[in-house]
Scaffold this active site. Structure first.
Site, short mmCIF file in Angstrom:
data_model
loop_
_atom_site.label_atom_id
_atom_site.label_comp_id
_atom_site.label_asym_id
_atom_site.label_seq_id
_atom_site.Cartn_x
_atom_site.Cartn_y
_atom_site.Cartn_z
N LYS A 150 0.86 -1.20 0.00
CA LYS A 150 0.00 0.00 0.00
C LYS A 150 0.89 1.24 0.00
CE LYS A 150 -3.85 -2.39 0.47
NZ LYS A 150 -5.10 -2.36 -0.28
N LYS A 176 2.05 -9.10 -2.08
CA LYS A 176 1.47 -9.07 -3.43
C LYS A 176 1.20 -7.66 -3.90
CE LYS A 176 -3.18 -9.74 -3.67
NZ LYS A 176 -3.68 -8.38 -3.49
N ASP A 178 -1.31 -4.93 -5.52
CA ASP A 178 -2.75 -4.75 -5.36
C ASP A 178 -3.43 -5.03 -6.71
OD1 ASP A 178 -5.04 -4.25 -3.86
OD2 ASP A 178 -4.00 -2.69 -2.73
N HIS A 266 -7.05 -13.12 -7.38
CA HIS A 266 -7.84 -12.08 -6.72
C HIS A 266 -9.24 -12.10 -7.33
CE1 HIS A 266 -9.01 -8.12 -5.18
NE2 HIS A 266 -7.94 -8.15 -4.40
N ARG A 267 -10.24 -11.69 -6.55
CA ARG A 267 -11.62 -11.81 -7.05
C ARG A 267 -12.29 -10.45 -7.25
NH1 ARG A 267 -15.16 -13.57 -1.71
NH2 ARG A 267 -14.24 -12.05 -0.32
N HIS A 299 -8.88 -15.56 -2.95
CA HIS A 299 -9.55 -14.77 -1.90
C HIS A 299 -10.96 -15.30 -1.69
CE1 HIS A 299 -6.94 -10.97 -1.98
NE2 HIS A 299 -6.33 -11.87 -2.72
N SER A 337 -8.45 -11.76 3.34
CA SER A 337 -7.86 -10.43 3.14
C SER A 337 -8.96 -9.39 3.17
CB SER A 337 -7.19 -10.44 1.75
OG SER A 337 -6.45 -9.27 1.51
N GLY A 339 -9.15 -5.49 5.26
CA GLY A 339 -9.40 -4.86 6.56
C GLY A 339 -8.86 -5.63 7.75
N GLY A 361 -3.05 -5.35 4.22
CA GLY A 361 -2.39 -4.21 3.58
C GLY A 361 -2.29 -3.09 4.60
N GLY A 362 -3.42 -2.42 4.85
CA GLY A 362 -3.45 -1.36 5.86
C GLY A 362 -3.02 -1.84 7.23
C1 CAP Z 1 -6.92 -5.62 1.15
C2 CAP Z 1 -7.17 -5.45 -0.29
C3 CAP Z 1 -7.91 -6.56 -1.04
C4 CAP Z 1 -9.23 -6.95 -0.44
C5 CAP Z 1 -10.26 -7.46 -1.41
C6 CAP Z 1 -7.91 -4.16 -0.49
O1 CAP Z 1 -6.33 -4.47 1.69
O2 CAP Z 1 -5.95 -5.29 -0.97
O3 CAP Z 1 -8.06 -6.16 -2.38
O4 CAP Z 1 -8.88 -7.97 0.44
O5 CAP Z 1 -11.28 -8.10 -0.74
O6 CAP Z 1 -7.50 -3.41 -1.37
O7 CAP Z 1 -8.90 -4.00 0.18
P1 CAP Z 1 -6.41 -4.09 3.24
P2 CAP Z 1 -11.54 -9.68 -0.83
O8 CAP Z 1 -5.75 -5.21 3.97
O9 CAP Z 1 -5.68 -2.80 3.36
O10 CAP Z 1 -7.87 -3.99 3.57
O11 CAP Z 1 -10.30 -10.36 -0.36
O12 CAP Z 1 -12.69 -9.87 0.08
O13 CAP Z 1 -11.85 -10.00 -2.25
MG MG Z 2 -6.59 -4.90 -2.91
#
Ligand code: CAP
Ligand code: MG
Length: 411
Positions: A150, A176, A178, A266-267, A299, A337, A339, A361-362
């Protein structure tokens, strides 16, 4: 001649049919609604064609075997999926095609998809899967712990690679790109991969194994070229957004002999299909198809522990579908993944168990003491849960975890 798609109560041989469970909302009674789906998606149309014989119907027509409440189970004869070309695009055009637009249905959701051995065997499945990823990382039991670099976009290649290095020094096994970062001018794929590969080599020389998934989400005609750029520059893992690339894009990668690294899936965009419990296509179906097409990790959500909308019971089904026996193809690593931060890892792992790749990430980039400290806190949280110790207790001897819990709490 009357064609009756209803074969209610009839047992279909699961090796001879592709069986689909639909959730249906309609003013029609459920039997009629189910019949409409079966006819539209197999031999029929809105009239009974004069060209449709009993024989054609018997061999190729879909059969409604259950129509009760809001549920319809429909079996499509395996011959409808025969031939050397067609693949997952054709499967989807049959089981999840026109029906979504039928005016007689207010809503409809393809909830589960059961494919016979004959169909599944045509697909590669994961090259690495859970066991393969664990072997690559020398991590036989504990969950894999990763980060998403991030901010999502904007870091130049060297800063990006420095992030990965620091995350590795903090103990993470995975990182990974984003889902929106591919080859933008501020961080071109080739340079990003080379810099990250140098960082991973350095970590390995210093005794730590880590892999990073490089996003090569792109148009079908250039996806293999993108994979080549990544692999030639040292990528240890690649990644695609399976719904924007398409399942066949994933399959092309998994089947190509030059792609000898795991594929992270990724989805992005899945919510448009999966979020309405009465309409669309469930994540369970996406899980089954991603595994068949050859992804190594997917994911599936955080069982309510993170920022994304969750249906815990459905996520547990996805986890099962990725890991259960499936005609000999390898299992796929479930990824949680979105939050996540150290304070929620205990709650997450109660549902995920140890066969999971946990990513933040965060949650790694957020703590003020830097990436290394953020990564350490995540690893400590996973170690605590793995050992059955509460995060608060474990934090007494682990200052990075203590700092993260101060920031985000323990819940
Ligand atoms: C997580 C993430 C993923 C999400 C997608 C984001 O970042 O990189 O893309 O996990 O959701 O951009 O939100 P944070 P899912 O850890 O900063 O939230 O895995 O449910 O498809
Ligand atoms: Mg992401």
């Amino acid at each position: 001649m009357t064609i009756d798609y209803l074969a209610l109560g009839e047992e279909l041989d699961p090796e001879e049919y592709v069986i689909c469970e639909y959730i249906v909302k309609s003013d029609l009674d459920i039997k009629t609604a189910a019949s409409r789906i079966a006819e539209e998606q197999s031999t029929g149309t809105w009239t009974h064609p004069t060209t449709l014989s009993d024989d054609i119907f018997e061999r190729y027509g879909a059969k409604v075997v259950l129509a009760e409440g809001n549920k319809a189970t429909i079996g499509y004869p395996i011959i409808d999926f025969s031939g050397d070309i067609g693949g997952i695009p054709q499967i989807l055009s049959i089981v999840a095609g026109n029906l979504f637009g039928l005016d007689s249905l207010k809503k409809v959701r393809l909830d589960r998809l059961y494919l016979p051995k004959d169909v599944v065997e045509r697909y590669p499945g994961p090259q690495f899967g859970i066991e393969g990823l664990r072997d690559v990382l020398d991590r036989p039991e504990k969950p894999l712990v990763g980060t998403i670099v991030k901010p999502k976009i904007g870091l130049p290649p060297q800063d990006f690679a420095d992030y990965v290095y620091e995350a590795g020094k903090g103990g993470l096994t995975n990182s990974k790109d984003d889902e929106t970062l591919v080859d933008q001018d501020f961080c071109p794929l080739e340079e990003r991969v080379s810099r990250v590969s140098e960082a991973l080599d350095r970590l390995e020389e210093e005794g730590h194994k880590m892999i990073h998934a490089h996003n090569i989400t792109t148009s079908a005609h250039e996806i293999l070229e993108a994979a080549d750029i990544a692999i030639e520059n040292g990528a240890r893992q690649i990644m695609v957004d399976v719904l924007t690339v398409g399942f066949s894009g994933l399959q092309v990668l998994a089947e190509d002999p030059s792609v000898d690294v795991p594929i992270h899936v990724h989805r992005a965009m899945h919510g448009a299909l999966t979020r309405d419990p009465e309409h669309g296509i469930s994540m369970a179906v996406i899980s089954t198809l991603s595994r068949m097409a050859g992804g190594d990790a997917l994911h599936i959500g955080t069982y309510g522990a993170g920022k994304m909308h969750a249906d815990i019971s459905h996520e547990l089904i996805c986890k099962e579908l990725l890991t259960q026996e499936m005609y000999g193809i390898k299992s796929m690593m479930p990824v949680s993944s979105g939050g996540l931060h150290p304070g929620v890892i205990g709650e997450l792992m109660e549902n995920s168990g140890n066969d999971v790749q946990i990513q933040a990430g965060g949650g790694v980039a957020g703590p003020p003491d830097g990436i290394r400290a953020g990564a350490s806190a995540m690893c400590q949280a996973v170690d605590a849960a793995y050992k059955g110790i509460s995060a608060v207790e474990y934090a007494k001897d682990h200052p990075e975890l203590e700092r993260a819990l101060e920031m985000w709490g323990d819940h």
